[in-house]
Design a protein around this motif. Structure first.
Motif, PDB file in Angstrom:
ATOM      1  N   GLN A   1      -4.981  22.611 -46.390  1.00 24.80           N
ATOM      2  CA  GLN A   1      -6.184  23.142 -47.032  1.00 24.80           C
ATOM      3  C   GLN A   1      -5.836  23.988 -48.266  1.00 24.80           C
ATOM      4  O   GLN A   1      -6.358  25.080 -48.474  1.00 24.80           O
ATOM      5  CB  GLN A   1      -7.009  23.959 -46.025  1.00 24.80           C
ATOM      6  CG  GLN A   1      -8.455  24.235 -46.431  1.00 24.80           C
ATOM      7  CD  GLN A   1      -9.262  22.962 -46.679  1.00 24.80           C
ATOM      8  OE1 GLN A   1      -9.131  21.989 -45.946  1.00 24.80           O
ATOM      9  NE2 GLN A   1     -10.095  22.978 -47.697  1.00 24.80           N
TER      10      GLN A   1
ATOM     11  N   ALA B   1      -7.457  13.883 -40.919  1.00 23.63           N
ATOM     12  CA  ALA B   1      -6.885  14.931 -41.771  1.00 23.63           C
ATOM     13  C   ALA B   1      -6.171  15.980 -40.934  1.00 23.63           C
ATOM     14  O   ALA B   1      -5.059  16.421 -41.269  1.00 23.63           O
ATOM     15  CB  ALA B   1      -7.975  15.568 -42.619  1.00 23.63           C
ATOM     16  N   TYR B   2      -6.797  16.378 -39.827  1.00 25.36           N
ATOM     17  CA  TYR B   2      -6.160  17.373 -38.959  1.00 25.36           C
ATOM     18  C   TYR B   2      -4.932  16.803 -38.254  1.00 25.36           C
ATOM     19  O   TYR B   2      -3.960  17.526 -38.001  1.00 25.36           O
ATOM     20  CB  TYR B   2      -7.159  17.910 -37.937  1.00 25.36           C
ATOM     21  CG  TYR B   2      -8.109  18.931 -38.510  1.00 25.36           C
ATOM     22  CD1 TYR B   2      -7.637  20.021 -39.238  1.00 25.36           C
ATOM     23  CD2 TYR B   2      -9.483  18.823 -38.328  1.00 25.36           C
ATOM     24  CE1 TYR B   2      -8.501  20.961 -39.776  1.00 25.36           C
ATOM     25  CE2 TYR B   2     -10.357  19.756 -38.854  1.00 25.36           C
ATOM     26  CZ  TYR B   2      -9.861  20.822 -39.579  1.00 25.36           C
ATOM     27  OH  TYR B   2     -10.717  21.749 -40.109  1.00 25.36           O
TER      28      TYR B   2
ATOM     29  N   THR C   1     -11.125  10.567 -42.348  1.00 26.63           N
ATOM     30  CA  THR C   1     -12.031  11.340 -41.496  1.00 26.63           C
ATOM     31  C   THR C   1     -11.422  12.714 -41.246  1.00 26.63           C
ATOM     32  O   THR C   1     -10.222  12.937 -41.469  1.00 26.63           O
ATOM     33  CB  THR C   1     -12.251  10.654 -40.138  1.00 26.63           C
ATOM     34  OG1 THR C   1     -11.000  10.667 -39.413  1.00 26.63           O
ATOM     35  CG2 THR C   1     -12.751   9.229 -40.302  1.00 26.63           C
ATOM     36  N   GLU C   2     -12.267  13.622 -40.771  1.00 24.85           N
ATOM     37  CA  GLU C   2     -11.789  14.970 -40.434  1.00 24.85           C
ATOM     38  C   GLU C   2     -10.705  14.937 -39.359  1.00 24.85           C
ATOM     39  O   GLU C   2      -9.660  15.580 -39.519  1.00 24.85           O
ATOM     40  CB  GLU C   2     -12.980  15.817 -39.973  1.00 24.85           C
ATOM     41  CG  GLU C   2     -12.719  17.298 -39.989  1.00 24.85           C
ATOM     42  CD  GLU C   2     -13.103  17.928 -41.314  1.00 24.85           C
ATOM     43  OE1 GLU C   2     -13.377  19.121 -41.327  1.00 24.85           O
ATOM     44  OE2 GLU C   2     -13.119  17.221 -42.339  1.00 24.85           O
TER      45      GLU C   2
ATOM     46  N   HIS D   1     -10.277  15.104 -47.697  1.00 18.50           N
ATOM     47  CA  HIS D   1      -9.486  14.921 -46.490  1.00 18.50           C
ATOM     48  C   HIS D   1      -7.988  15.047 -46.772  1.00 18.50           C
ATOM     49  O   HIS D   1      -7.240  15.595 -45.947  1.00 18.50           O
ATOM     50  CB  HIS D   1      -9.789  13.564 -45.847  1.00 18.50           C
ATOM     51  CG  HIS D   1     -11.167  13.480 -45.276  1.00 18.50           C
ATOM     52  ND1 HIS D   1     -12.051  12.480 -45.599  1.00 18.50           N
ATOM     53  CD2 HIS D   1     -11.825  14.289 -44.400  1.00 18.50           C
ATOM     54  CE1 HIS D   1     -13.189  12.669 -44.949  1.00 18.50           C
ATOM     55  NE2 HIS D   1     -13.079  13.758 -44.225  1.00 18.50           N
TER      56      HIS D   1
ATOM     57  N   ARG E   1      -7.313  18.705 -47.025  1.00 16.21           N
ATOM     58  CA  ARG E   1      -7.257  19.314 -45.695  1.00 16.21           C
ATOM     59  C   ARG E   1      -5.924  19.014 -45.024  1.00 16.21           C
ATOM     60  O   ARG E   1      -5.334  19.877 -44.394  1.00 16.21           O
ATOM     61  CB  ARG E   1      -8.407  18.796 -44.833  1.00 16.21           C
ATOM     62  CG  ARG E   1      -8.467  19.483 -43.490  1.00 16.21           C
ATOM     63  CD  ARG E   1      -9.862  19.926 -43.121  1.00 16.21           C
ATOM     64  NE  ARG E   1     -10.583  20.495 -44.226  1.00 16.21           N
ATOM     65  CZ  ARG E   1     -11.891  20.395 -44.400  1.00 16.21           C
ATOM     66  NH1 ARG E   1     -12.617  19.723 -43.535  1.00 16.21           N
ATOM     67  NH2 ARG E   1     -12.489  20.936 -45.424  1.00 16.21           N
TER      68      ARG E   1
ATOM     69  N   ALA F   1     -13.483  24.946 -41.500  1.00 19.16           N
ATOM     70  CA  ALA F   1     -12.246  24.182 -41.611  1.00 19.16           C
ATOM     71  C   ALA F   1     -11.092  25.152 -41.487  1.00 19.16           C
ATOM     72  O   ALA F   1     -11.214  26.337 -41.813  1.00 19.16           O
ATOM     73  CB  ALA F   1     -12.186  23.441 -42.945  1.00 19.16           C
TER      74      ALA F   1
END
Length: 254
Positions: free
Chosen positions: A153, A37-38, A33-34, A146, A149, A66
């Motif tokens: 990125q 990833a972060y 999921t986003e 993902h 990222r 992003a």
């Protein structure tokens, strides 16, 4: 099963340290999921040290942006407008001409939300920039979005030309750009950023994107996505990004 953030970060950090390349992140350590990833990206950022800048972009005028936090070791600023770097820094070399903004004061998350005018009021200078897209994975773009990222990125280095303090008369949406590689003009256009308006990206970064790492800070530079796409080249090479009215920046890799 919870994501193993520490294992993902350790794999990416080891690839940076040794120069080895990953086929993929380890099993159990691949973000799905986003937010995951972060979380990995932020874990890597905290080890690499203070955030010196950001990259931010979006695939269209309405798509969610992003970001990735950047660090001093991959940001090169040249008041002379030219920079030379060794080819050994890179796995792949993806050339991108970009517009970057240097902030003159903090935009702490707790003081927001910030509107467009408030964000622009905090900008001290605009820079012509070249970002080199690179990867800690064996093949550029082969892993899922993902994982890319999580891996900053696809950031390699950011090279900044001289800053322009009197930038308010420039419209980034209507800004001409020319990218020349090894003497050949590959792009000569107006605008070209897939996000269309980079200021929308700055506002998002100030209000949401930078929040987990303390917000935008004075002195940080934010590069706002390629105006020319990504052109993969091999070393030795020399590239020049020209933004009439803003300035130019050159990068030689050998």
């Amino acid at each position: 099963m919870p994501l193993d953030i520490e294992a993902a970060a350790a794999a990416l950090l080891d690839a940076r340290r040794t120069g080895s390349r990953l086929a993929a992140l380890p099993e159990g350590a691949r973000p799905e999921t986003e937010p995951e990833a972060y979380a990995v990206q932020d874990a890597v950022a905290r080890v690499l040290g203070p955030v010196a800048g950001w990259k931010v972009g979006a695939p269209s005028a309405t798509a969610a942006p992003a970001r990735a936090a950047l660090h001093a070791e991959t940001i090169f600023a040249s008041e002379a407008g030219t920079c030379t770097l060794p080819a050994s820094l890179f796995h792949v070399i993806g050339a991108e001409a970009e517009i970057a903004y240097r902030f003159g004061r903090d935009l702490p998350p707790e003081a927001g939300p910030y509107d467009r005018d408030a964000v622009l009021a905090a900008v001290a200078a605009m820079h012509p920039a070249i970002e080199i897209a690179d990867t800690r994975f064996a093949t550029f773009g082969a892993v899922d979005a993902h994982s890319q990222r999580a891996d900053q990125q696809n950031h390699g280095v950011l090279v900044l030309g001289p800053g322009l303090a009197e930038w308010r008369g420039l419209d980034p949406v209507a800004q001409p750009v020319r990218l020349t590689i090894d003497g050949t003009v590959l792009h000569d256009k107006t605008g070209g950023n897939s996000a269309v308006d980079p200021v929308r990206l700055l506002v998002w970064l100030a209000n949401e994107g930078a929040r987990s790492l303390g917000g935008i800070k004075a002195g940080q530079v934010v590069t706002t996505g390629s105006c020319t796409g990504t052109d993969f080249v091999t070393a030795p090479t020399r590239m020049v990004a020209e933004f009439p009215g803003l300035g130019s920046v050159a990068l030689a890799i050998g």
